[in-house]
Design a protein around this motif. Sequence first.
Motif, PDB file in Angstrom:
ATOM      1  N   LEU A  25      12.675  18.994   3.280  1.00  0.00           N
ATOM      2  CA  LEU A  25      13.106  19.474   1.961  1.00  0.00           C
ATOM      3  C   LEU A  25      12.025  19.235   0.908  1.00  0.00           C
ATOM      4  O   LEU A  25      11.770  20.097   0.064  1.00  0.00           O
ATOM      5  CB  LEU A  25      14.405  18.784   1.542  1.00  0.00           C
ATOM      6  CG  LEU A  25      15.663  19.204   2.299  1.00  0.00           C
ATOM      7  CD1 LEU A  25      16.813  18.261   1.968  1.00  0.00           C
ATOM      8  CD2 LEU A  25      16.022  20.649   1.964  1.00  0.00           C
ATOM      9  N   ALA A  26      11.408  18.068   0.955  1.00  0.00           N
ATOM     10  CA  ALA A  26      10.360  17.743  -0.017  1.00  0.00           C
ATOM     11  C   ALA A  26       9.187  18.708   0.108  1.00  0.00           C
ATOM     12  O   ALA A  26       8.603  19.128  -0.895  1.00  0.00           O
ATOM     13  CB  ALA A  26       9.901  16.302   0.165  1.00  0.00           C
ATOM     14  N   LYS A  27       8.844  19.064   1.323  1.00  0.00           N
ATOM     15  CA  LYS A  27       7.772  20.033   1.537  1.00  0.00           C
ATOM     16  C   LYS A  27       8.177  21.402   0.997  1.00  0.00           C
ATOM     17  O   LYS A  27       7.376  22.093   0.359  1.00  0.00           O
ATOM     18  CB  LYS A  27       7.422  20.139   3.021  1.00  0.00           C
ATOM     19  CG  LYS A  27       6.622  18.975   3.544  1.00  0.00           C
ATOM     20  CD  LYS A  27       6.290  19.174   5.026  1.00  0.00           C
ATOM     21  CE  LYS A  27       5.378  18.089   5.541  1.00  0.00           C
ATOM     22  NZ  LYS A  27       5.026  18.288   6.956  1.00  0.00           N
ATOM     23  N   THR A  28       9.399  21.796   1.249  1.00  0.00           N
ATOM     24  CA  THR A  28       9.883  23.108   0.827  1.00  0.00           C
ATOM     25  C   THR A  28       9.944  23.233  -0.688  1.00  0.00           C
ATOM     26  O   THR A  28       9.556  24.255  -1.260  1.00  0.00           O
ATOM     27  CB  THR A  28      11.280  23.385   1.425  1.00  0.00           C
ATOM     28  OG1 THR A  28      11.187  23.327   2.849  1.00  0.00           O
ATOM     29  CG2 THR A  28      11.823  24.731   0.991  1.00  0.00           C
ATOM     30  N   PHE A  29      10.437  22.184  -1.360  1.00  0.00           N
ATOM     31  CA  PHE A  29      10.668  22.255  -2.802  1.00  0.00           C
ATOM     32  C   PHE A  29       9.646  21.475  -3.626  1.00  0.00           C
ATOM     33  O   PHE A  29       9.803  21.343  -4.833  1.00  0.00           O
ATOM     34  CB  PHE A  29      12.079  21.748  -3.123  1.00  0.00           C
ATOM     35  CG  PHE A  29      13.165  22.581  -2.516  1.00  0.00           C
ATOM     36  CD1 PHE A  29      13.400  23.876  -2.947  1.00  0.00           C
ATOM     37  CD2 PHE A  29      13.954  22.077  -1.492  1.00  0.00           C
ATOM     38  CE1 PHE A  29      14.397  24.656  -2.384  1.00  0.00           C
ATOM     39  CE2 PHE A  29      14.963  22.844  -0.925  1.00  0.00           C
ATOM     40  CZ  PHE A  29      15.177  24.143  -1.374  1.00  0.00           C
ATOM     41  N   SER A  30       8.608  20.940  -2.980  1.00  0.00           N
ATOM     42  CA  SER A  30       7.614  20.106  -3.668  1.00  0.00           C
ATOM     43  C   SER A  30       8.286  18.969  -4.436  1.00  0.00           C
ATOM     44  O   SER A  30       7.978  18.698  -5.591  1.00  0.00           O
ATOM     45  CB  SER A  30       6.756  20.948  -4.612  1.00  0.00           C
ATOM     46  OG  SER A  30       6.072  21.948  -3.894  1.00  0.00           O
TER      47      SER A  30
END
Length: 146
Positions: A25-30
């Motif tokens: 999720l962190a990668k997807t939404f920065s």
Amino acid sequence: MYEHILVPLDGSENSRKALDVAIKLAKTFSSKLSLLSIVDNRNFAMPATAAAAPNSSYSELTSYAHDIVDDGLKTVKENGLDAETIVTQGYPKSVIATDVPKKNNIDLIVIGKSGRGAIDRFIIGSTTAYVVRNATVQVLVVNDDA
């Protein structure tokens, strides 16, 4: 969509699965990641007249909590991200559901379906269920594949 994700870690396989999902999720939404481990201080509550809690036991639990978030941070870094680590003491249910989210502007908690506290879960209910019912932010519950 999610700016700051909190991942409570207790060393269980479910919390590691939750971390894997939070990393995606962190990668997807920065998103910014915060990894949390809690020393449950209810184990050390004593009357004022009693001797202080054994320092070695408390130190061991605190050291273990730091090891858990350090291990999580290693996983985060292996995935090309960074994270803030938080080790605190308190009642895990309220620390996860309200205290840390308010203090750190968390907008999503990613938590494992169950963790290490089987006896506590049997007696007073699961931490995850409490967080789902009482969190002040959105909660994503991750189930272990097993």
